[in-house]
Enzyme design. Structure first.
Site, PDB file in Angstrom:
ATOM      1  N   ASP A  43      12.040   5.080 -37.546  1.00 23.89           N
ATOM      2  CA  ASP A  43      11.905   3.777 -38.192  1.00 23.89           C
ATOM      3  C   ASP A  43      13.129   3.490 -39.058  1.00 23.89           C
ATOM      4  O   ASP A  43      13.702   4.406 -39.659  1.00 23.89           O
ATOM      5  CB  ASP A  43      10.638   3.778 -39.067  1.00 23.89           C
ATOM      6  CG  ASP A  43      10.225   2.380 -39.496  1.00 23.89           C
ATOM      7  OD1 ASP A  43      10.730   1.400 -38.911  1.00 23.89           O
ATOM      8  OD2 ASP A  43       9.407   2.281 -40.415  1.00 23.89           O
ATOM      9  N   ASN A  61       5.132  -2.956 -29.748  1.00 23.45           N
ATOM     10  CA  ASN A  61       6.493  -3.474 -29.873  1.00 23.45           C
ATOM     11  C   ASN A  61       6.779  -4.654 -28.950  1.00 23.45           C
ATOM     12  O   ASN A  61       7.792  -5.352 -29.122  1.00 23.45           O
ATOM     13  CB  ASN A  61       7.525  -2.365 -29.609  1.00 23.45           C
ATOM     14  CG  ASN A  61       7.654  -1.387 -30.758  1.00 23.45           C
ATOM     15  OD1 ASN A  61       8.078  -0.242 -30.557  1.00 23.45           O
ATOM     16  ND2 ASN A  61       7.291  -1.795 -31.961  1.00 23.45           N
TER      17      ASN A  61
END
Length: 243
Positions: A23, A71
């Site tokens: 991330d 996503n």
């Protein structure tokens, strides 16, 4: 980058299986006033560094959360950029994986990706299948809740067809249906960028894993950062519910 930690110097247990929620690519790019695509590109470089460091540190399995089933909600242009980087990684790194005796595994429903990318993934898996060294697992279009639901459906179908007694369904039977069934148990799960959540990643597998949240943005993660995480793990006492 070479790691500074000698694995043999660790006093405690070392993890066999480490997973990372990668991330911070977007924030890395934003801090430098660059497009998000630049952050993702640097994130791929971090994958290269960390995969090599994992091998040098003696990990048996490194699992990386590359693209979640959620996503797809990102802008189409960003998704396209991510898929392009995946193609680039496979083209550039497959020879290295073969040479380094690394076996590639993919978890998640990657077959919904474009046909050329699916073909590249299948080829990379096939070319490394005979390797006997560490395993690099890439989670693509992966969601842990969907994984558990799919396992439940298979068990329910087996019970419906009379091939399985429902009374025999226990934790081990469920684990055998998961995409990670043939891998060592997850020991350490790391999330970069300071966020402290699992984001639908390896929910079942993380039940007794050690969790480590680091402020480092993924593009800045390297072998030394991984070594420090492993050193932190080695100092922890894992009781698994006991004393």
């Amino acid at each position: 980058m070479a790691t500074q930690l000698d694995p043999s110097a660790l006093a405690g247990d070392r993890p066999r299986h480490v997973a990372i929620i990668m991330d911070g690519n977007g924030r890395w790019a934003k801090a430098r006033r660059l497009p998000r695509a630049a952050g993702h590109k640097q994130g791929v470089e971090a994958v290269r560094r960390v995969a090599r460091a994992a091998r040098d540190l003696g990990l048996e399995v490194l699992t990386l959360y590359a693209f979640s089933s959620e996503n797809w909600r990102r802008p189409a242009e960003e998704v396209q950029d991510l898929m392009g980087l995946l193609r680039h990684f496979l083209r550039a790194e497959i020879a290295t994986l073969v040479a380094d005796n690394v076996r590639l595994r993919v978890i998640g429903d990657y077959r919904v990706l474009s046909p050329d990318l699916v073909s590249m993934i299948d080829d990379a898996i096939a070319r490394t299948a005979a390797n006997t060294g560490p395993i690099l697992v890439i989670a693509l279009n992966y969601g842990a809740q969907a994984e558990i639901a799919a396992a439940a459906r298979r068990l329910a179908a087996a019970a419906r067809d009379g091939a399985l007694d429902p009374a025999e369904i226990d934790e081990a039977r469920i684990e055998a249906e998961l995409t990670t069934a043939e891998l060592p148990p997850l020991d350490l799960l790391i999330r970069t960028s300071g966020e402290q959540r699992l984001s639908n990643f390896l929910l079942w597998q993380a039940a007794y894993a050690e969790l480590l949240f680091v402020d480092t943005l993924w593009p800045d993660f390297n072998g030394d950062t991984l070594a420090a995480a492993i050193e932190s793990f080695s100092r922890r006492q894992r009781r698994f519910g006991g004393l």
